[in-house]
Design an enzyme around this catalytic site. Sequence first.
Site, mmCIF file in Angstrom:
data_model
loop_
_atom_site.group_PDB
_atom_site.id
_atom_site.type_symbol
_atom_site.label_atom_id
_atom_site.label_comp_id
_atom_site.label_asym_id
_atom_site.label_seq_id
_atom_site.Cartn_x
_atom_site.Cartn_y
_atom_site.Cartn_z
ATOM 1 N N HIS A 42 0.804 -1.223 0.000
ATOM 2 C CA HIS A 42 0.000 0.000 0.000
ATOM 3 C C HIS A 42 0.834 1.269 0.000
ATOM 4 O O HIS A 42 0.391 2.299 0.512
ATOM 5 C CB HIS A 42 -0.920 0.027 1.225
ATOM 6 N N ARG A 67 6.791 -5.445 3.976
ATOM 7 C CA ARG A 67 5.482 -6.068 3.723
ATOM 8 C C ARG A 67 5.407 -6.381 2.238
ATOM 9 O O ARG A 67 5.506 -5.471 1.397
ATOM 10 C CB ARG A 67 4.309 -5.178 4.117
ATOM 11 N N ASP A 81 16.049 -11.484 -0.460
ATOM 12 C CA ASP A 81 17.291 -11.227 -1.205
ATOM 13 C C ASP A 81 17.753 -9.783 -1.010
ATOM 14 O O ASP A 81 18.950 -9.491 -1.056
ATOM 15 C CB ASP A 81 17.100 -11.515 -2.705
ATOM 16 N N GLU A 146 -6.621 -10.333 8.905
ATOM 17 C CA GLU A 146 -7.473 -9.213 8.468
ATOM 18 C C GLU A 146 -8.752 -9.679 7.775
ATOM 19 O O GLU A 146 -9.392 -8.906 7.070
ATOM 20 C CB GLU A 146 -6.693 -8.215 7.602
ATOM 21 N N SER A 171 -7.757 -1.802 9.162
ATOM 22 C CA SER A 171 -8.909 -1.372 8.352
ATOM 23 C C SER A 171 -9.554 -2.536 7.620
ATOM 24 O O SER A 171 -10.783 -2.667 7.613
ATOM 25 C CB SER A 171 -8.538 -0.227 7.408
ATOM 26 N N ASP A 172 -8.762 -3.422 7.023
ATOM 27 C CA ASP A 172 -9.393 -4.561 6.344
ATOM 28 C C ASP A 172 -10.216 -5.386 7.332
ATOM 29 O O ASP A 172 -11.314 -5.846 6.998
ATOM 30 C CB ASP A 172 -8.333 -5.432 5.664
#
Length: 249
Positions: A42, A67, A81, A146, A171-172
């Site tokens: 996001h 993330r 990596d 979530e 939020s999700d």
Amino acid sequence: MNAIKDAIKSGKTVVGTAGSPSVDVSLLADAGFDFVLFDTQHSAWEIKQLQPPIQAMRGKQTAPVVRVAANEAHQICFALDAGARGVIIPMVNTRAEAEAAVRACRYYPDGNRSNAGVRGEWGEFKTYRDYMDAVNKELLIVPMIETNQALGNLDAIASVPGVDVLLIGPSDLSIELGVPLDYACDTYQRALDKIAAAAAKHGIAAGMYFIPLGMDPNFFVQKGFKFFTMPWGPWAQAGIRNALAEIKR
Ligand code: 3PY
Ligand code: MG
């Protein structure tokens, strides 16, 4: 070997902040955060552009945590990596999905991480196998909770060996529960308590991806949450305002 994993294992509260491509992440690392977050789901970070900013954190106590955009082995491989010390995986809903995430984080014989002789910023090792064993053992692995499906599978997810934190996507989760962005309501609070209890039962940490606006982080600390991100902007502005006021008084 991996300070953020050690901190979580010893029950400490860890606080990170989200970096962005327009800010020198080493400044954030030097400010004392436990981790700097590179969010490729996001935010503007691109998974294939993470090596230079992660290299800029070399030798610092602050861990680079990535993330990934989805629970996909090749995304996780890019993050590792590049040198991530922790990986956050969104939308982990079942035991099988948690196991797949852990496998993608680890080299053979513990997992199926691909190896092309590329290795991130994990310091000096005598042999390549030493590096592989260290990352297999020391990487922080953080699935996100979530969805309603994940809520129904908390024990199954939390008991997967290798899972270190159950991280709520605030939020999700609220949308899934039918109470969009209503973080104070009973339905939401019950879900938080259930997740905190499942983490405690399995000896791992619970976390909030962010603290909802207007809520006190200590409210979550008191509920037993141990892993947070906080926005650094308001804190930096407050520090600058105070410093200016000192000079101009
Ligand atoms: C959520 O709130 O669902 C998140 O994943 C935070 O970015
Ligand atoms: Mg989310």
